[in-house]
Scaffold this active site. Sequence first.
Site, PDB file in Angstrom:
ATOM      1  N   TYR A  71       0.823  -1.215   0.000  1.00  0.00           N
ATOM      2  CA  TYR A  71       0.000   0.000   0.000  1.00  0.00           C
ATOM      3  C   TYR A  71       0.854   1.262   0.000  1.00  0.00           C
ATOM      4  CZ  TYR A  71      -4.340  -2.522   0.097  1.00  0.00           C
ATOM      5  OH  TYR A  71      -5.391  -3.312  -0.282  1.00  0.00           O
ATOM      6  N   GLN A 105     -15.288   4.805  -6.841  1.00  0.00           N
ATOM      7  CA  GLN A 105     -14.793   3.514  -6.363  1.00  0.00           C
ATOM      8  C   GLN A 105     -13.277   3.553  -6.213  1.00  0.00           C
ATOM      9  OE1 GLN A 105     -17.122   0.187  -8.627  1.00  0.00           O
ATOM     10  NE2 GLN A 105     -17.302   2.052  -9.822  1.00  0.00           N
ATOM     11  N   HIS A 123     -14.926   2.699  -1.593  1.00  0.00           N
ATOM     12  CA  HIS A 123     -13.961   1.655  -1.227  1.00  0.00           C
ATOM     13  C   HIS A 123     -12.854   2.183  -0.325  1.00  0.00           C
ATOM     14  CE1 HIS A 123     -15.304  -0.707  -5.065  1.00  0.00           C
ATOM     15  NE2 HIS A 123     -16.154  -0.821  -4.069  1.00  0.00           N
ATOM     16  N   CYS A 134      -7.695  -1.386  17.231  1.00  0.00           N
ATOM     17  CA  CYS A 134      -8.745  -0.611  17.907  1.00  0.00           C
ATOM     18  C   CYS A 134      -9.580   0.229  16.943  1.00  0.00           C
ATOM     19  CB  CYS A 134      -8.153   0.258  19.022  1.00  0.00           C
ATOM     20  SG  CYS A 134      -7.311   1.751  18.447  1.00  0.00           S
ATOM     21  N   ALA A 243     -12.491   9.122 -20.845  1.00  0.00           N
ATOM     22  CA  ALA A 243     -13.128  10.189 -20.063  1.00  0.00           C
ATOM     23  C   ALA A 243     -12.391  11.508 -20.197  1.00  0.00           C
ATOM     24  CB  ALA A 243     -13.182   9.765 -18.598  1.00  0.00           C
TER      25      ALA A 243
HETATM   26 ZN   LIG Z   1      -5.133   1.197  18.185  1.00  0.00          ZN
END
Ligand SMILES: [Zn+2]
Length: 256
Positions: A71, A105, A123, A134, A243
């Site tokens: 990522y 998206q 998304h 958490c 586009a």
């Molecule tokens: Zn945390």
Amino acid sequence: MNARPQALDDVAAILRNARHVVVFTGAGVSAESGIPTFRDALTGLWERFDVAQLASAEGFAADPDLVWGWYEWRRMSVMRAQPNAAHRAIAALASKVPKLTLVTQNVDDLHERAGSEGVLHLHGSLFAPRCFDCCRPAPLASNLPDEPEGGRQVPPPRCEHCGGPLRPGVVWFGEMLPEDVLAHAFDAARTCDVLLCVGTSSVVFPAAQIPVDAHRAGAKVIQINPNATDLDAIADFNVRAPAAIALPAIVETAFR
Ligand SMILES: [Zn+2]
């Protein structure tokens, strides 16, 4: 472009008279800025892995450094890319019509960098990490990641609350789309009078239901895509063009 001039005029007239336009964008719009599509991003180090290992909670739990590295590599390719003429035309259109809702998206920030506000990211986003343990949102270093071309493993930063690993704020396989964003998008689709569907093949539900719902509720559906898609049957107009070429021409014709 391949659109017949008459069709271009008709589409422009529909936009000129619109009260509420929903623009629904997909990977094709980002691809025109050089951002690889999800599967095309599996090169270099990532070639050996399948998407389930790189884009699922199970994959992250098994190897967080691998997933965070992928990522960061993708975030880098987005930050090096620039919004294209389609992104800019959508931002310009928002200032010309009474109301515009932008639903995407895409997990990049090219719409925002082109000037669009209030973008609904179905998304999630590469720029909104949260804690894997958490779930609290976490700040992301704003620097440009300096990842090697072929990618590498990168340990995720730690949550300042609980010390858990940060995960990217995108929707992974097996996860639900963000409920509030989805509800807002469906509400807009069911109440708009024009829906512009841009660069998406619209095959994955529930996102694929958005243009269908707009069509059922009586909106004009205008599709801009160089390729045939499942939406061809319900679209009132199919503009077969990239586009970045078609959208500026349509917006300019509508509001010159
Ligand atoms: Zn945390």
